[in-house]
Design a protein around this motif. Sequence first.
Motif, PDB file in Angstrom:
ATOM      1  N   ALA A 200      53.532 -25.339 -10.218  1.00 56.23           N
ATOM      2  CA  ALA A 200      52.695 -26.406  -9.665  1.00 56.23           C
ATOM      3  C   ALA A 200      51.375 -25.846  -9.144  1.00 56.23           C
ATOM      4  N   GLY A 201      50.320 -26.651  -9.295  1.00 54.80           N
ATOM      5  CA  GLY A 201      49.021 -26.287  -8.758  1.00 54.80           C
ATOM      6  C   GLY A 201      48.211 -25.351  -9.628  1.00 54.80           C
ATOM      7  N   ASN A 202      48.741 -25.010 -10.817  1.00 55.87           N
ATOM      8  CA  ASN A 202      48.012 -24.073 -11.667  1.00 55.87           C
ATOM      9  C   ASN A 202      46.770 -24.726 -12.271  1.00 55.87           C
ATOM     10  N   ASP A 203      45.884 -23.891 -12.770  1.00 53.95           N
ATOM     11  CA  ASP A 203      44.648 -24.346 -13.399  1.00 53.95           C
ATOM     12  C   ASP A 203      44.858 -24.337 -14.912  1.00 53.95           C
ATOM     13  N   LYS A 204      44.969 -25.525 -15.514  1.00 51.09           N
ATOM     14  CA  LYS A 204      45.325 -25.625 -16.925  1.00 51.09           C
ATOM     15  C   LYS A 204      44.164 -25.294 -17.860  1.00 51.09           C
ATOM     16  N   ARG A 205      43.063 -24.843 -17.311  1.00 49.57           N
ATOM     17  CA  ARG A 205      41.988 -24.337 -18.171  1.00 49.57           C
ATOM     18  C   ARG A 205      42.297 -22.924 -18.659  1.00 49.57           C
ATOM     19  N   TYR A 206      43.287 -22.292 -18.048  1.00 55.23           N
ATOM     20  CA  TYR A 206      43.625 -20.919 -18.395  1.00 55.23           C
ATOM     21  C   TYR A 206      45.004 -20.869 -19.029  1.00 55.23           C
ATOM     22  N   GLY A 207      45.242 -19.803 -19.802  1.00 56.72           N
ATOM     23  CA  GLY A 207      46.525 -19.646 -20.465  1.00 56.72           C
ATOM     24  C   GLY A 207      46.956 -18.193 -20.486  1.00 56.72           C
ATOM     25  N   PHE A 208      48.194 -17.984 -20.840  1.00 60.27           N
ATOM     26  CA  PHE A 208      48.757 -16.644 -21.012  1.00 60.27           C
ATOM     27  C   PHE A 208      48.035 -15.974 -22.168  1.00 60.27           C
ATOM     28  N   HIS A 209      47.509 -14.769 -21.945  1.00 59.99           N
ATOM     29  CA  HIS A 209      46.744 -14.137 -23.007  1.00 59.99           C
ATOM     30  C   HIS A 209      46.762 -12.621 -22.870  1.00 59.99           C
ATOM     31  N   ASN A 250      42.623 -26.922 -23.929  1.00 55.56           N
ATOM     32  CA  ASN A 250      41.876 -26.556 -22.723  1.00 55.56           C
ATOM     33  C   ASN A 250      41.764 -25.050 -22.535  1.00 55.56           C
ATOM     34  N   PRO A 251      42.871 -24.286 -22.660  1.00 55.12           N
ATOM     35  CA  PRO A 251      42.754 -22.837 -22.477  1.00 55.12           C
ATOM     36  C   PRO A 251      41.871 -22.165 -23.525  1.00 55.12           C
ATOM     37  N   LEU A 252      41.870 -22.684 -24.744  1.00 51.72           N
ATOM     38  CA  LEU A 252      41.024 -22.105 -25.784  1.00 51.72           C
ATOM     39  C   LEU A 252      39.553 -22.347 -25.470  1.00 51.72           C
ATOM     40  N   ASN A 253      39.223 -23.552 -25.034  1.00 56.66           N
ATOM     41  CA  ASN A 253      37.852 -23.846 -24.630  1.00 56.66           C
ATOM     42  C   ASN A 253      37.366 -22.869 -23.572  1.00 56.66           C
ATOM     43  N   GLN A 254      38.196 -22.657 -22.566  1.00 52.50           N
ATOM     44  CA  GLN A 254      37.822 -21.776 -21.467  1.00 52.50           C
ATOM     45  C   GLN A 254      37.699 -20.335 -21.936  1.00 52.50           C
ATOM     46  N   TYR A 255      38.638 -19.895 -22.769  1.00 55.19           N
ATOM     47  CA  TYR A 255      38.628 -18.500 -23.218  1.00 55.19           C
ATOM     48  C   TYR A 255      37.388 -18.222 -24.067  1.00 55.19           C
ATOM     49  N   LEU A 256      37.020 -19.153 -24.928  1.00 50.98           N
ATOM     50  CA  LEU A 256      35.823 -18.970 -25.749  1.00 50.98           C
ATOM     51  C   LEU A 256      34.569 -18.958 -24.887  1.00 50.98           C
ATOM     52  N   SER A 257      34.577 -19.751 -23.817  1.00 55.34           N
ATOM     53  CA  SER A 257      33.450 -19.737 -22.885  1.00 55.34           C
ATOM     54  C   SER A 257      33.351 -18.399 -22.167  1.00 55.34           C
ATOM     55  N   ASP A 258      34.505 -17.828 -21.818  1.00 51.81           N
ATOM     56  CA  ASP A 258      34.530 -16.540 -21.120  1.00 51.81           C
ATOM     57  C   ASP A 258      34.248 -15.362 -22.058  1.00 51.81           C
ATOM     58  N   HIS A 259      34.443 -15.575 -23.362  1.00 51.33           N
ATOM     59  CA  HIS A 259      34.277 -14.496 -24.348  1.00 51.33           C
ATOM     60  C   HIS A 259      33.362 -14.969 -25.480  1.00 51.33           C
ATOM     61  N   PRO A 260      32.067 -15.054 -25.228  1.00 46.48           N
ATOM     62  CA  PRO A 260      31.137 -15.572 -26.245  1.00 46.48           C
ATOM     63  C   PRO A 260      31.035 -14.695 -27.485  1.00 46.48           C
ATOM     64  N   GLU A 261      31.590 -13.471 -27.427  1.00 46.79           N
ATOM     65  CA  GLU A 261      31.551 -12.598 -28.596  1.00 46.79           C
ATOM     66  C   GLU A 261      32.505 -13.041 -29.693  1.00 46.79           C
ATOM     67  N   ILE A 262      33.457 -13.913 -29.372  1.00 43.82           N
ATOM     68  CA  ILE A 262      34.438 -14.372 -30.359  1.00 43.82           C
ATOM     69  C   ILE A 262      33.785 -15.333 -31.349  1.00 43.82           C
ATOM     70  N   LYS A 263      33.956 -15.045 -32.623  1.00 38.15           N
ATOM     71  CA  LYS A 263      33.382 -15.869 -33.680  1.00 38.15           C
ATOM     72  C   LYS A 263      34.450 -16.454 -34.608  1.00 38.15           C
ATOM     73  N   GLY A 264      35.641 -15.856 -34.615  1.00 33.80           N
ATOM     74  CA  GLY A 264      36.697 -16.297 -35.513  1.00 33.80           C
ATOM     75  C   GLY A 264      37.957 -16.713 -34.772  1.00 33.80           C
ATOM     76  N   ILE A 265      38.611 -17.765 -35.259  1.00 37.65           N
ATOM     77  CA  ILE A 265      39.820 -18.294 -34.635  1.00 37.65           C
ATOM     78  C   ILE A 265      40.914 -18.384 -35.694  1.00 37.65           C
ATOM     79  N   ARG A 266      42.092 -17.838 -35.371  1.00 38.97           N
ATOM     80  CA  ARG A 266      43.256 -17.979 -36.240  1.00 38.97           C
ATOM     81  C   ARG A 266      44.282 -18.835 -35.500  1.00 38.97           C
ATOM     82  N   LEU A 267      44.590 -19.996 -36.028  1.00 44.91           N
ATOM     83  CA  LEU A 267      45.499 -20.936 -35.385  1.00 44.91           C
ATOM     84  C   LEU A 267      46.923 -20.659 -35.845  1.00 44.91           C
TER      85      LEU A 267
END
Length: 325
Positions: A200-209, A250-267
């Motif tokens: 409870a109370g966690n910030d869902k903009r972040y994820g396990f990574h 949500n966590p992917l949005n935040q992670y990409l914002s925190d890591h602008p060097e990322i250009k490729g995504i594998r789903l």
Amino acid sequence: MNMRFTEDELAIAKSVDLCQVAASLGYTVQRIGKYHTLKEMDSIRIYDRTNWYRWSRSSEKGNNGGSQIDFLRVFEGMSIKDAVFWLLEFAGYHKLNNGEYENRLTDRTRIIAEKKVTERKPFVLPERASDNSRLISYLTDERCISKGTVQLFLDQDLIYESSQHHNVVFLGKDPYGKVRFASMRGTYDKDGRSFKCDVAGNDKRYGFHLESPGSNTIAVFEAAIDLMSYMDIFPNTDEHLLALGMVADNPLNQYLSDHPEIKGIRLCLDNDEPGRKASIALAEKYLHRNYTVRIAGPPDGYKDYNEWLVYVKKSRGTREVPKVR
């Protein structure tokens, strides 16, 4: 609808206050006029506190709105069966021997639950156990993840065992190393049902990574255990690895914002209908944002990367690494 549930059971599940459900899962519920929304996903509209609609994905039939059951299915990754059980327990109902239900939710509990809608719970991590023995046993014996991979995540302080119920606690940190998100997974199943819950109370903009400095590619999973399984299958991967904990991004949005060097995504989402639909939707979304995107779920016949890993290790005695990813 799953007709293994009685009409009374489904009625109880659909009578639960959806605002309270969202708040208990760590979302920040906000009232706007005649509806409620979520701070973390402002495209969500909750009407009459019992049904929701996601305006940003109106074309995604089955994933853009519905009941409390659909909310848990889409945003918490639950099956319909698990969602109904979860809602019955959340409502305080206990099934009696005669098949009827007794409501054990007191007036005081109702008042406290109502407060959850406007008062976000403090984010308090579960107390750590004296060792991680049950965690290690569960992940290595039941999930077939190698001890070396489990130890890597322990050394990175990304997982630990809770003292009270001996759950596996998965941690999500911000770029400064502060824990902002945590989820739990039981180390044993009761009556065929597994325990899964966000703290409870966690910030869902972040994820396990697991961060990979210098890499410009990220592999994205639904569940933390699938991420760990992938790491076990491909121990030399140089990608960033991220578990959403759901199919919302949500966590992917935040992670990409925190890591602008990322250009490729594998789903690498689950190989089931919700996972495949989410993969297509996310691929379209991030292609429009000029990312290189590839859908790379587990091989046909396997729901997720952990199911694949378990099958290979238990059936063939060795880990199979595919020639092409």
